[in-house]
Design a protein around this motif. Sequence first.
Motif, PDB file in Angstrom:
ATOM      1  N   TRP A   6     -12.069 -11.697  16.501  1.00  0.00           N
ATOM      2  CA  TRP A   6     -11.446 -11.495  17.808  1.00  0.00           C
ATOM      3  C   TRP A   6     -10.747 -10.145  17.778  1.00  0.00           C
ATOM      4  O   TRP A   6      -9.771  -9.970  17.060  1.00  0.00           O
TER       5      TRP A   6
ATOM      6  N   GLN B 217       3.078  -7.800  15.335  1.00  0.00           N
ATOM      7  CA  GLN B 217       3.808  -6.527  15.453  1.00  0.00           C
ATOM      8  C   GLN B 217       3.705  -5.924  16.845  1.00  0.00           C
ATOM      9  O   GLN B 217       4.558  -5.155  17.249  1.00  0.00           O
TER      10      GLN B 217
ATOM     11  N   GLN C  99       0.813  -1.219   0.000  1.00  0.00           N
ATOM     12  CA  GLN C  99       0.000   0.000   0.000  1.00  0.00           C
ATOM     13  C   GLN C  99       0.848   1.272   0.000  1.00  0.00           C
ATOM     14  O   GLN C  99       0.416   2.313  -0.491  1.00  0.00           O
TER      15      GLN C  99
HETATM   16  C1  B12 Z   1     -11.899  -4.582   6.916  1.00  0.00           C
HETATM   17  C2  B12 Z   1     -10.763  -4.629   7.922  1.00  0.00           C
HETATM   18  C3  B12 Z   1     -10.912  -5.408   9.062  1.00  0.00           C
HETATM   19  C4  B12 Z   1     -12.102  -6.349   9.280  1.00  0.00           C
HETATM   20  C5  B12 Z   1     -11.949  -7.580   8.314  1.00  0.00           C
HETATM   21  C6  B12 Z   1     -13.245  -8.323   8.078  1.00  0.00           C
HETATM   22  C7  B12 Z   1     -14.124  -7.680   7.040  1.00  0.00           C
HETATM   23  N1  B12 Z   1     -14.424  -8.368   5.978  1.00  0.00           N
HETATM   24  O1  B12 Z   1     -14.527  -6.550   7.132  1.00  0.00           O
HETATM   25  C8  B12 Z   1     -11.958  -6.716  10.794  1.00  0.00           C
HETATM   26  C9  B12 Z   1     -12.915  -5.866  11.621  1.00  0.00           C
HETATM   27  C10 B12 Z   1     -12.150  -8.183  11.155  1.00  0.00           C
HETATM   28  C11 B12 Z   1     -10.518  -6.255  11.105  1.00  0.00           C
HETATM   29  C12 B12 Z   1      -9.877  -6.634  12.264  1.00  0.00           C
HETATM   30  C13 B12 Z   1      -8.657  -6.124  12.676  1.00  0.00           C
HETATM   31  N2  B12 Z   1      -7.941  -5.174  12.056  1.00  0.00           N
HETATM   32 CO1  B12 Z   1      -8.343  -4.554  10.236  1.00  0.00          CO
HETATM   33  N3  B12 Z   1      -8.628  -3.752   8.563  1.00  0.00           N
HETATM   34  C14 B12 Z   1      -9.592  -3.867   7.684  1.00  0.00           C
HETATM   35  C15 B12 Z   1      -9.294  -2.975   6.453  1.00  0.00           C
HETATM   36  C16 B12 Z   1     -10.117  -1.695   6.599  1.00  0.00           C
HETATM   37  C17 B12 Z   1      -9.551  -3.609   5.088  1.00  0.00           C
HETATM   38  C18 B12 Z   1      -9.002  -5.039   4.923  1.00  0.00           C
HETATM   39  C19 B12 Z   1      -9.534  -5.627   3.626  1.00  0.00           C
HETATM   40  O2  B12 Z   1     -10.706  -5.983   3.544  1.00  0.00           O
HETATM   41  N4  B12 Z   1      -8.693  -5.698   2.583  1.00  0.00           N
HETATM   42  C20 B12 Z   1      -9.092  -6.155   1.273  1.00  0.00           C
HETATM   43  C21 B12 Z   1      -9.094  -7.695   1.187  1.00  0.00           C
HETATM   44  C22 B12 Z   1      -9.546  -8.146  -0.189  1.00  0.00           C
HETATM   45  O3  B12 Z   1      -7.749  -8.135   1.373  1.00  0.00           O
HETATM   46  P1  B12 Z   1      -7.480  -9.400   2.353  1.00  0.00           P
HETATM   47  O4  B12 Z   1      -5.998  -9.616   2.402  1.00  0.00           O
HETATM   48  O5  B12 Z   1      -8.348 -10.519   2.025  1.00  0.00           O
HETATM   49  O6  B12 Z   1      -7.971  -8.721   3.735  1.00  0.00           O
HETATM   50  C23 B12 Z   1      -8.061  -9.494   4.917  1.00  0.00           C
HETATM   51  C24 B12 Z   1      -6.977  -9.156   5.922  1.00  0.00           C
HETATM   52  O7  B12 Z   1      -6.638  -7.781   5.758  1.00  0.00           O
HETATM   53  C25 B12 Z   1      -7.667  -9.416   7.254  1.00  0.00           C
HETATM   54  N5  B12 Z   1      -7.374  -8.386   8.240  1.00  0.00           N
HETATM   55  C26 B12 Z   1      -8.056  -7.262   8.436  1.00  0.00           C
HETATM   56  N6  B12 Z   1      -7.473  -6.537   9.388  1.00  0.00           N
HETATM   57  C27 B12 Z   1      -6.392  -7.226   9.795  1.00  0.00           C
HETATM   58  C28 B12 Z   1      -5.439  -6.896  10.763  1.00  0.00           C
HETATM   59  C29 B12 Z   1      -4.389  -7.783  11.001  1.00  0.00           C
HETATM   60  C30 B12 Z   1      -3.337  -7.411  11.989  1.00  0.00           C
HETATM   61  C31 B12 Z   1      -4.307  -9.016  10.288  1.00  0.00           C
HETATM   62  C32 B12 Z   1      -3.198  -9.956  10.572  1.00  0.00           C
HETATM   63  C33 B12 Z   1      -5.284  -9.328   9.306  1.00  0.00           C
HETATM   64  C34 B12 Z   1      -6.310  -8.419   9.087  1.00  0.00           C
HETATM   65  O8  B12 Z   1      -9.082  -9.390   7.021  1.00  0.00           O
HETATM   66  C35 B12 Z   1      -9.327  -9.044   5.652  1.00  0.00           C
HETATM   67  C36 B12 Z   1     -10.592  -9.648   5.154  1.00  0.00           C
HETATM   68  O9  B12 Z   1     -10.574 -11.035   5.293  1.00  0.00           O
HETATM   69  C37 B12 Z   1      -7.761  -2.722   6.647  1.00  0.00           C
HETATM   70  C38 B12 Z   1      -7.276  -1.410   6.032  1.00  0.00           C
HETATM   71  C39 B12 Z   1      -6.173  -1.567   5.021  1.00  0.00           C
HETATM   72  N7  B12 Z   1      -5.508  -0.476   4.744  1.00  0.00           N
HETATM   73  O10 B12 Z   1      -5.889  -2.607   4.447  1.00  0.00           O
HETATM   74  C40 B12 Z   1      -7.657  -2.750   8.206  1.00  0.00           C
HETATM   75  C41 B12 Z   1      -6.322  -3.107   8.847  1.00  0.00           C
HETATM   76  C42 B12 Z   1      -5.612  -4.171   8.042  1.00  0.00           C
HETATM   77  N8  B12 Z   1      -6.708  -3.639  10.188  1.00  0.00           N
HETATM   78  C43 B12 Z   1      -5.902  -3.322  11.145  1.00  0.00           C
HETATM   79  C44 B12 Z   1      -6.003  -3.777  12.498  1.00  0.00           C
HETATM   80  C45 B12 Z   1      -5.003  -3.188  13.495  1.00  0.00           C
HETATM   81  C46 B12 Z   1      -6.936  -4.729  12.885  1.00  0.00           C
HETATM   82  C47 B12 Z   1      -7.033  -5.416  14.259  1.00  0.00           C
HETATM   83  C48 B12 Z   1      -5.687  -5.928  14.798  1.00  0.00           C
HETATM   84  C49 B12 Z   1      -7.723  -4.433  15.241  1.00  0.00           C
HETATM   85  C50 B12 Z   1      -7.769  -4.936  16.675  1.00  0.00           C
HETATM   86  N9  B12 Z   1      -7.081  -4.248  17.592  1.00  0.00           N
HETATM   87  O11 B12 Z   1      -8.413  -5.898  16.997  1.00  0.00           O
HETATM   88  C51 B12 Z   1      -8.036  -6.578  13.955  1.00  0.00           C
HETATM   89  C52 B12 Z   1      -7.402  -7.977  13.724  1.00  0.00           C
HETATM   90  C53 B12 Z   1      -7.391  -8.780  15.004  1.00  0.00           C
HETATM   91  C54 B12 Z   1      -7.095 -10.238  14.787  1.00  0.00           C
HETATM   92  N10 B12 Z   1      -8.095 -11.044  15.036  1.00  0.00           N
HETATM   93  O12 B12 Z   1      -5.994 -10.627  14.457  1.00  0.00           O
HETATM   94  C55 B12 Z   1      -4.767  -2.446  10.638  1.00  0.00           C
HETATM   95  C56 B12 Z   1      -3.485  -3.281  10.489  1.00  0.00           C
HETATM   96  C57 B12 Z   1      -2.222  -2.499  10.804  1.00  0.00           C
HETATM   97  C58 B12 Z   1      -1.046  -3.441  10.962  1.00  0.00           C
HETATM   98  N11 B12 Z   1       0.146  -2.958  10.755  1.00  0.00           N
HETATM   99  O13 B12 Z   1      -1.160  -4.589  11.274  1.00  0.00           O
HETATM  100  C59 B12 Z   1      -5.375  -1.906   9.259  1.00  0.00           C
HETATM  101  C60 B12 Z   1      -4.331  -1.588   8.199  1.00  0.00           C
HETATM  102  C61 B12 Z   1      -6.204  -0.636   9.613  1.00  0.00           C
HETATM  103  C62 B12 Z   1      -5.343   0.551   9.966  1.00  0.00           C
HETATM  104  N12 B12 Z   1      -5.285   1.560   9.107  1.00  0.00           N
HETATM  105  O14 B12 Z   1      -4.723   0.594  11.003  1.00  0.00           O
HETATM  106  N13 B12 Z   1     -10.035  -5.451  10.127  1.00  0.00           N
END
Ligand code: B12
Length: 446
Positions: free
Chosen positions: A414, A429, A287
Amino acid sequence: MSTVARWLLILCWICGKANANYETACGSVEESEYLALQRNVDVLARQLMTLRDNSGAWKNTPEALTSLILAKPDVLSDVDASVAVLENEATQKPSLGKFAQILLAAKASCSNTTNFGGVNLAKELKRRLNDELMLNGINREPPQGWYGVYLAVGAYCISEKQSPGESIVARVLEKQGLRGSFHESMSADYTAQAMIALTCVMRVSDSSDPALGTIQRSLHLASNSLLTGISVEKDNVWIGNRYSTPQALIALTENEKLDNQKRLCMKILESINNRPAGREPEAALSQVLPVLKGASVLQLMNDERDCPSRDESQEIESIDENIDDPIPNARVVDIQIDLEFIINPNAYLGGDLASENVTRFDVTRVPKGTILHDTMVLASQRELMTFETKDTAWGRSLVEINGRRANSSMKQFWSIGANGKSIPVGIDQFIPSHGEKISFTLTTWS
Ligand code: B12
């Protein structure tokens, strides 16, 4: 040569230098500022390449591939292997958001999107987008969430250079809150993604289209929402937080909202460029890269752009820079943290509602800088908890604790907190400190 001629020559050289075109997302800048950005593009692009596996896959292949094609196509080798990975993913029923990212990556790699591993990507994306927003002809809340919807509207529009349809765009516009944000929590991530989608729709709309004014007003309001979300943290300037800033900056600059605030824009760009210690997850690299290069997915609308080389013989030079930050000194410390497990009533499925369960957990003598994941491994070895994770492009995501699996089809996850505040990064992290209370809450997202 006469003295006058010599002076003229020197003056011309100075003029030439001053006018040299060093274009960034914030407009033209001095050579030194430009070079600082480009050096990092080079290092980060190579770092992202090292995360690709032998089959050509990343954890999130479409996002990484699109990013490299936009920012640094010359480090990419064997594009075809990654495209083959995408062709396979497209047939595996990915989420709506992932499917949208696949369409963008196919477009970026100049592949045939109408027959991509046998799938007509745009047609299929539009069908899925309709299904996501409607069931039996009745509007519904998207079961996979709005972020995927915004990604899908943007990807369809960028690829097809047409709006996915009035009613779909109207649903996106309806989602905007009074303060301009596209998510209840004022998330800059959601707002930026919705803005990128609407910017494309605005560009492909006919000037006589009555919806055009509504879209322009919406973009203006959304920009204000991002601008009010600007914060300063240790000399860095973020829009939302560190990880939402790259997309938010693109959304603002593509709408010329920082044109009169070049200093602010450069401060934000420099903040993105100043990588803090520690390896960034793959998704963060994907990104960050395009914005450092001044590129955005909206450029994929331009059919005249260059396609990445498909030359298999292309060799990537090895990385001469040590991109790994030094491992923190193996100083050992005693830490004590409290682990708390909560199940929110909205995620309660029956059975025992173990609403609060605090366990005092003494971790003695762990190396300073031990991440939460490794601390949890120690806790599970002491039979204080069990957990399971899933690998993602952001690192390990926590999916199950003490036998309770978050059911994503019911929007459960969670959520992780530290001393009552949501942690800003994942368990790979986050570094807990002595005396901290870490809470794991099974809850639902909107
Ligand atoms: C939507 C979203 C969520 C949703 C995902 C479910 C859904 N369908 O809506 C939910 C609410 C579950 C979520 C949770 C969390 N999220 Co979030 N999330 C996002 C967001 C806005 C978009 C992700 C996405 O849909 N990408 C598009 C799809 C197509 O790509 P994907 O690879 O399939 O996406 C998956 C992963 O990204 C995963 N995911 C989402 N968040 C996170 C965070 C972590 C740490 C991990 C390992 C995976 C993960 O869920 C996505 C859908 O399956 C991003 C913003 C961004 N800039 O990317 C933040 C983002 C990734 N999330 C973030 C964070 C911090 C979290 C949490 C750790 C918050 C918390 N304190 O609990 C938790 C994860 C906890 C855990 N269980 O491990 C941060 C990560 C920063 C970092 N360096 O790690 C981001 C970048 C937001 C931000 N600007 O700070 N998230």
